[in-house]
Design a protein around this motif. Structure first.
Motif, short mmCIF file in Angstrom:
data_model
loop_
_atom_site.label_atom_id
_atom_site.label_comp_id
_atom_site.label_asym_id
_atom_site.label_seq_id
_atom_site.Cartn_x
_atom_site.Cartn_y
_atom_site.Cartn_z
N LEU A 1 0.79 -1.22 0.00
CA LEU A 1 0.00 0.00 0.00
C LEU A 1 0.83 1.28 0.00
O LEU A 1 0.40 2.29 -0.55
CB LEU A 1 -0.94 0.02 1.21
CG LEU A 1 -2.25 -0.76 1.08
CD1 LEU A 1 -3.07 -0.61 2.34
CD2 LEU A 1 -3.04 -0.29 -0.13
N LEU A 2 2.00 1.26 0.64
CA LEU A 2 2.73 2.52 0.84
C LEU A 2 3.03 3.26 -0.47
O LEU A 2 2.71 4.45 -0.59
CB LEU A 2 4.00 2.27 1.64
CG LEU A 2 3.80 1.94 3.12
CD1 LEU A 2 5.14 1.84 3.82
CD2 LEU A 2 2.94 2.99 3.80
N PRO A 3 3.68 2.63 -1.45
CA PRO A 3 3.93 3.38 -2.69
C PRO A 3 2.65 3.76 -3.42
O PRO A 3 2.57 4.81 -4.06
CB PRO A 3 4.78 2.42 -3.53
CG PRO A 3 4.49 1.06 -2.97
CD PRO A 3 4.25 1.27 -1.52
N ILE A 4 1.61 2.92 -3.28
CA ILE A 4 0.35 3.22 -3.95
C ILE A 4 -0.34 4.40 -3.30
O ILE A 4 -0.91 5.27 -3.97
CB ILE A 4 -0.57 1.97 -3.93
CG1 ILE A 4 0.10 0.81 -4.64
CG2 ILE A 4 -1.91 2.28 -4.58
CD1 ILE A 4 -0.65 -0.49 -4.53
N VAL A 5 -0.29 4.46 -1.96
CA VAL A 5 -0.89 5.59 -1.24
C VAL A 5 -0.21 6.90 -1.65
O VAL A 5 -0.86 7.93 -1.79
CB VAL A 5 -0.78 5.37 0.28
CG1 VAL A 5 -1.06 6.66 1.04
CG2 VAL A 5 -1.76 4.29 0.73
N THR A 6 1.11 6.84 -1.84
CA THR A 6 1.83 8.04 -2.28
C THR A 6 1.30 8.53 -3.62
O THR A 6 1.03 9.73 -3.80
CB THR A 6 3.34 7.75 -2.39
OG1 THR A 6 3.83 7.31 -1.13
CG2 THR A 6 4.10 8.99 -2.82
N VAL A 7 1.14 7.62 -4.56
CA VAL A 7 0.64 7.98 -5.88
C VAL A 7 -0.79 8.49 -5.80
O VAL A 7 -1.15 9.50 -6.42
CB VAL A 7 0.74 6.77 -6.83
CG1 VAL A 7 0.00 7.06 -8.14
CG2 VAL A 7 2.19 6.44 -7.12
N ILE A 8 -1.63 7.80 -5.02
CA ILE A 8 -3.02 8.23 -4.87
C ILE A 8 -3.08 9.63 -4.26
O ILE A 8 -3.86 10.48 -4.68
CB ILE A 8 -3.81 7.23 -4.01
CG1 ILE A 8 -3.97 5.91 -4.76
CG2 ILE A 8 -5.18 7.79 -3.65
CD1 ILE A 8 -4.62 4.81 -3.95
N GLY A 9 -2.23 9.87 -3.26
CA GLY A 9 -2.20 11.19 -2.64
C GLY A 9 -1.83 12.28 -3.62
O GLY A 9 -2.44 13.36 -3.64
N LEU A 10 -0.83 12.01 -4.45
CA LEU A 10 -0.43 12.99 -5.46
C LEU A 10 -1.54 13.22 -6.47
O LEU A 10 -1.77 14.35 -6.92
CB LEU A 10 0.84 12.53 -6.17
CG LEU A 10 2.12 12.52 -5.32
CD1 LEU A 10 3.27 11.90 -6.10
CD2 LEU A 10 2.48 13.92 -4.86
N GLN A 11 -2.25 12.14 -6.83
CA GLN A 11 -3.35 12.28 -7.78
C GLN A 11 -4.50 13.08 -7.19
O GLN A 11 -5.09 13.93 -7.86
CB GLN A 11 -3.82 10.90 -8.24
CG GLN A 11 -2.81 10.19 -9.13
CD GLN A 11 -3.27 8.79 -9.49
OE1 GLN A 11 -4.00 8.14 -8.75
NE2 GLN A 11 -2.81 8.29 -10.62
N ILE A 12 -4.81 12.81 -5.92
CA ILE A 12 -5.87 13.58 -5.25
C ILE A 12 -5.50 15.05 -5.19
O ILE A 12 -6.32 15.93 -5.48
CB ILE A 12 -6.12 13.03 -3.83
CG1 ILE A 12 -6.73 11.63 -3.90
CG2 ILE A 12 -7.04 13.96 -3.06
CD1 ILE A 12 -6.89 10.97 -2.55
N ALA A 13 -4.25 15.32 -4.82
CA ALA A 13 -3.79 16.71 -4.75
C ALA A 13 -3.91 17.39 -6.10
O ALA A 13 -4.35 18.54 -6.20
CB ALA A 13 -2.35 16.76 -4.24
N GLY A 14 -3.50 16.67 -7.15
CA GLY A 14 -3.59 17.25 -8.49
C GLY A 14 -5.03 17.50 -8.91
O GLY A 14 -5.34 18.55 -9.50
#
Length: 311
Positions: A228-241
């Protein structure tokens, strides 16, 4: 963990301070006289002088920034030259629609991304795996605006299932959220697949299977949590964008979010609104990133946030 959170917040404040400087300097980066650009070529000298004084452009640069940051800290991002409304009011009126679109798009992306990535890992090197990764590659390659136009042509124009840019209801939300979801899910599915392939070959997974645990329990409780950790990072960046405004897609679907607000401000040369929108988007992006970093320790207690801060 408390020290890590304080450190991330302080670093976020520094980044936001830098964003405030950039947003402030936007009006000074423009070649020529920004006031004449805002008012147009037919502006009278009196109009130019009044707007120059109103914007404080007749004062030294440091004094201008001091007034600007002082107003920002009080929640005053200026006044829109086009509507005469406070910039913050204009932004907050549009932000809920951007949140709605971002939430729908990222929810769709998470469901599709995790499902496709898990299936690809479960059936590694099979037809299902190749199809799933082909879908991911296709999603990465397709321009968002082209996919949006294609969905409108098929499901709105040809089939008539969904309206064409008529409002902000649930039916109006379907096509833009699918567009965002497809584009975002491709990255999630690839990360999920690669992580799951590695985890499913671990000894503790073989031990869990030897104990007779249900395969769904093994995948969800033992395997998925460890990727989950690397995926959460990507999801977080996508949400922010997405919360920062999906400019092109909002234009295509005529969705009244921050993206269309920014484009309208640029078209009308409304520089106070442009400055405020840029600053607000930056604050949202930085805040989401801080929350993502803090969530690491909640997702996996083995993560030492103090070590992460030192690295």
């Amino acid at each position: 963990m408390g020290q890590f959170i304080v450190g991330r917040i302080l670093s976020g404040i520094v980044v936001i301070f830098g964003i405030s400087i950039l947003s402030f300097l936007l009006i000074h980066f423009i070649p020529g006289d920004p006031v004449r650009i805002m008012l147009g070529q037919n502006a009278t000298p009196d109009q130019i002088e009044r707007l120059t004084v109103y914007l404080g452009l007749d004062q030294p640069l440091l004094v201008q920034y001091g007034h600007y940051i002082s107003n920002v800290l009080q929640g005053d991002l200026g006044t829109s030259l086009k509507t005469g409304q406070p910039v913050l009011t204009e932004i907050l009126d549009r932000f809920p629609q951007t949140v709605k679109l971002a939430a729908a798009g990222i929810s769709f992306a998470i469901v599709i991304g995790f499902t496709v990535g898990t299936l690809a890992a479960k059936f590694k090197d099979t037809f299902i795996d190749r199809m799933a990764m082909g879908f991911a590659m296709l999603g990465v390659s397709i321009p968002g605006f082209w996919l949006a136009i294609l969905l409108i042509m098929v499901f709105s124009v040809k089939l008539g299932w969904f309206p064409i840019a008529e409002g902000t209801g649930l039916r109006d939300l379907v096509l833009p959220s699918i567009t965002l979801g497809v584009l975002a899910s491709t990255i999630i599915s690839r990360l999920t697949r690669n992580g799951m392939v590695e985890v499913l070959s671990k000894d503790y997974i073989r031990t869990a299977r030897a104990k007779g645990l249900d395969e769904r329990v093994i995948i969800v409780r033992h395997a998925l949590r460890n990727v989950l950790l690397p995926i959460v990072t990507v999801i977080g960046l996508q949400i922010a964008g997405l919360l920062g405004g999906t400019v092109i897609l909002e234009q295509v679907f005529n969705w009244p979010g921050l993206g269309t607000l920014a484009i309208g401000a640029i078209s009308s040369r409304d520089f106070p609104l442009i400055q405020g929108t840029v600053l607000f988007m930056g604050i949202v992006y930085v805040s989401i990133n801080i929350l993502v970093d803090i969530s690491y320790g909640m997702i996996d207690p083995r993560v030492d946030l103090s070590m992460k801060e030192e690295s």
